[in-house]
Design an enzyme around this catalytic site. Structure first.
Site, PDB file in Angstrom:
ATOM      1  N   HIS A 106       3.017   2.385  12.859  1.00 49.28           N
ATOM      2  CA  HIS A 106       2.712   3.657  12.658  1.00 49.28           C
ATOM      3  C   HIS A 106       3.350   4.754  13.430  1.00 49.28           C
ATOM      4  CE1 HIS A 106      -1.272   0.738  11.823  1.00 49.28           C
ATOM      5  NE2 HIS A 106      -0.517   0.957  10.689  1.00 49.28           N
ATOM      6  N   ASP A 123       6.232   0.612   7.002  1.00 42.62           N
ATOM      7  CA  ASP A 123       4.633  -0.062   6.723  1.00 42.62           C
ATOM      8  C   ASP A 123       4.149   1.493   5.351  1.00 42.62           C
ATOM      9  OD1 ASP A 123       1.652  -0.856   7.044  1.00 42.62           O
ATOM     10  OD2 ASP A 123       2.017   0.397   8.187  1.00 42.62           O
ATOM     11  N   ASP A 134       3.260  -6.634   3.328  1.00 42.00           N
ATOM     12  CA  ASP A 134       3.027  -5.455   3.910  1.00 42.00           C
ATOM     13  C   ASP A 134       3.093  -6.010   5.640  1.00 42.00           C
ATOM     14  OD1 ASP A 134       1.892  -3.697   5.023  1.00 42.00           O
ATOM     15  OD2 ASP A 134      -0.435  -4.335   5.006  1.00 42.00           O
ATOM     16  N   HIS A 179       0.719  -1.496   0.123  1.00 37.24           N
ATOM     17  CA  HIS A 179       0.059  -0.100   0.559  1.00 37.24           C
ATOM     18  C   HIS A 179       0.803   1.539   0.075  1.00 37.24           C
ATOM     19  CE1 HIS A 179       0.482   0.486   4.218  1.00 37.24           C
ATOM     20  NE2 HIS A 179       0.474  -0.137   4.936  1.00 37.24           N
ATOM     21  N   GLU A 214      -4.741   1.968   2.628  1.00 38.63           N
ATOM     22  CA  GLU A 214      -4.838   0.653   3.487  1.00 38.63           C
ATOM     23  C   GLU A 214      -5.763   0.934   4.992  1.00 38.63           C
ATOM     24  OE1 GLU A 214      -3.648  -2.091   6.317  1.00 38.63           O
ATOM     25  OE2 GLU A 214      -3.219  -0.515   5.643  1.00 38.63           O
ATOM     26  N   GLU A 215      -4.637   1.910   5.412  1.00 38.96           N
ATOM     27  CA  GLU A 215      -4.359   2.103   6.577  1.00 38.96           C
ATOM     28  C   GLU A 215      -6.098   3.226   7.344  1.00 38.96           C
ATOM     29  OE1 GLU A 215      -2.748   1.594   8.279  1.00 38.96           O
ATOM     30  OE2 GLU A 215      -0.207   1.453   6.746  1.00 38.96           O
TER      31      GLU A 215
HETATM   32 ZN    ZN Z   1       0.326  -1.309   6.360  1.00 40.00          ZN
END
Ligand code: ZN
Length: 467
Positions: free
Chosen positions: A423, A291, A353, A279, A325-326
């Protein structure tokens, strides 16, 4: 005699087939480790573009740049697939402290959770009630929760070797903690960051309010693991302490964005599609290197490595850089929706991912017969220390492609350090190891090569082994 000769011929041809596959894999790995492109690409994506929250200017810059880079690879087609995405903005950085007595405060590190509403402009200050999970709310009841900030402090389970399982065991606090706490009259929710180690980084991530009316939504933020420990300790000493925080995040109207798609059109079966992807969006605190910048550049390099290794795909190989995606999954849903509408026959999809760490293998979402085909290739991966081949789970973005025929897979790197960065503001390029990233790209390319060569041919025997 004839039969024996026939069997021998079969053995010889199988052997030479296996040898040539082994040779191709060696070429793929050699190419990735000596002339890989993934690390340079990630350097640009992370350091020149940066965090790519859906709907942001950076996300659009990433769309344009990856499209241009894929065009340079010399694919047969590169195009953008329009998709509407949510746009949530963080606004002015958050601020928080613990107040033990009037004027006696200790600052702590928090960040708004993605999708949260803001606090009032001057912030919220209230007493805190600590819980170990959503189920505790019911036990406490409205009386003990009303007017307070609920502090969800269940830590990730350190005994889980699969750290994604530890994550899965806690993520409900982040996802729906605020919605549930709000129903008991809480004024806000503070959630322990989903991080296995103790440090000062708060980790954001998606949360949602479900059907809670806008006027009844309470703000929600993540607190660093160090500060979660501190808050918990202070509450044990004095349950009357107060917590203050303010955040200025906002949900805006949906905006137009894109999935980026590149294709090598198959020479024999152009109507059979193989997808590899990750993503393109990320959270905004770091630059999203693990990520999922890693998955993006690895997927891009799969097509380049196939070309460089002299593989001429029989089937059509697509790289898909999914948007959103998030906090919405709009890109994955859009790609599957268009594929279905066009009746495109997708046979295999692979997602990366889980961070750019040393690859260990793959997980597969497929039936037993298809899984047996994968197991028949396992020994080819042995020289590269790729040993993890298991059923269960693939990737969020490719999930919507699921049907009874397709094989879905996820690259499984070592995940012990993944949640140190996930994140958070330290998910940056310096946390990436070049060689580990390139091994991941090669491992993905090798599996795509095998699926392109043999297609999905279920082997109807019992699995050789299964954990
Ligand atoms: Zn991810």
């Amino acid at each position: 005699m004839k039969r024996i000769l026939f069997l021998c011929a079969c053995c010889v041809s199988m052997l030479s087939m296996a040898q040539s596959d082994a040779e191709v894999l060696k070429k793929i790995y050699d190419n990735s480790l000596t002339n890989g492109q993934s690390y340079q690409w990630l350097d640009y994506l992370s350091n020149q573009i940066g965090g790519r929250l859906s709907g942001s200017l950076n996300a659009e810059r990433a769309v344009q740049w990856t499209k241009e880079e894929l065009e340079k690879v010399g694919l047969d087609k590169v195009w953008l697939q329009p998709v509407m995405v949510p746009k949530w903005v963080r606004g002015t950085p958050e601020f928080a402290y613990i107040e033990t007595a009037p004027g006696k405060t200790t600052n702590v590190n928090i960040c708004a959770l993605g999708g949260s509403v803001a606090t009032p402009a001057l912030g919220i200050k209230a007493n805190v009630i600590e819980v170990q999970g959503i189920e505790d709310l019911k036990l406490l009841g409205r009386e003990k929760i009303e007017g307070k900030i609920v502090f969800f402090n269940r830590p990730m389970d350190a005994t889980q070797i699969n750290t994604f399982k530890a994550y899965g065991g806690c993520v409900d606090q982040r996802g729906t903690g605020a919605k549930e706490a709000g129903e008991y009259g809480a004024v806000a929710a503070i959630v322990r960051s989903l991080n296995l180690r103790l440090d000062d980084f708060p980790h954001t991530g998606a949360m949602n309010y479900g059907d809670t009316p806008v006027s009844e939504r309470i703000p929600s933020a993540a607190i660093s693991t160090n500060d979660a420990e501190l808050l918990s300790t202070m509450l044990k000493l004095n349950s009357e302490i107060k917590f203050y925080f303010r955040q200025h995040c906002k949900q805006l109207k949906d905006v137009l964005s894109h999935n980026v798609i590149g294709e090598i059109t198959g020479s024999e079966f152009p109507d059979e599609y193989i997808v590899v992807g990750g993503h393109l969006d990320s959270w905004d605190l770091g630059d999203g290197s693990h990520d999922d910048g890693a998955g993006i550049v690895q997927s891009m390099d799969v097509l380049r490595l196939l070309k460089k290794s002299g593989v001429k795909p029989k089937r059509s190989i697509r790289v898909v850089l999914f948007m959103n995606e998030e906090n919405g999954m709009r890109g994955g849903n859009k790609y599957a929706e268009v594929a279905k509408r066009k009746s495109e026959n997708h046979i295999f999809a692979l997602e990366s991912d889980s961070g750019g760490f040393t690859p260990r293998g793959f997980s597969f979402d497929c039936n037993d017969a298809n899984f047996n085909q994968v197991l028949s290739w396992k020994s080819l991966f042995k020289p590269y220390l790729i040993h993890f081949f298991e059923q269960g789970g693939s990737g969020a973005d490719i999930g919507p492609l699921k049907n009874k025929n397709i094989v879905l897979a996820g690259l499984r790197p070592d995940t012990q350090r993944y949640f140190d960065y996930h994140h958070a503001a330290n998910d940056t390029f310096d946390a990436i190891n070049k060689r580990e990233l390139e091994l991941g790209a090669a491992t993905m390319t090798a599996l795509v090569y095998l699926y392109d060569k043999y297609g999905v041919q279920p082997i109807n025997t019992k699995p050789v082994f299964k954990n």
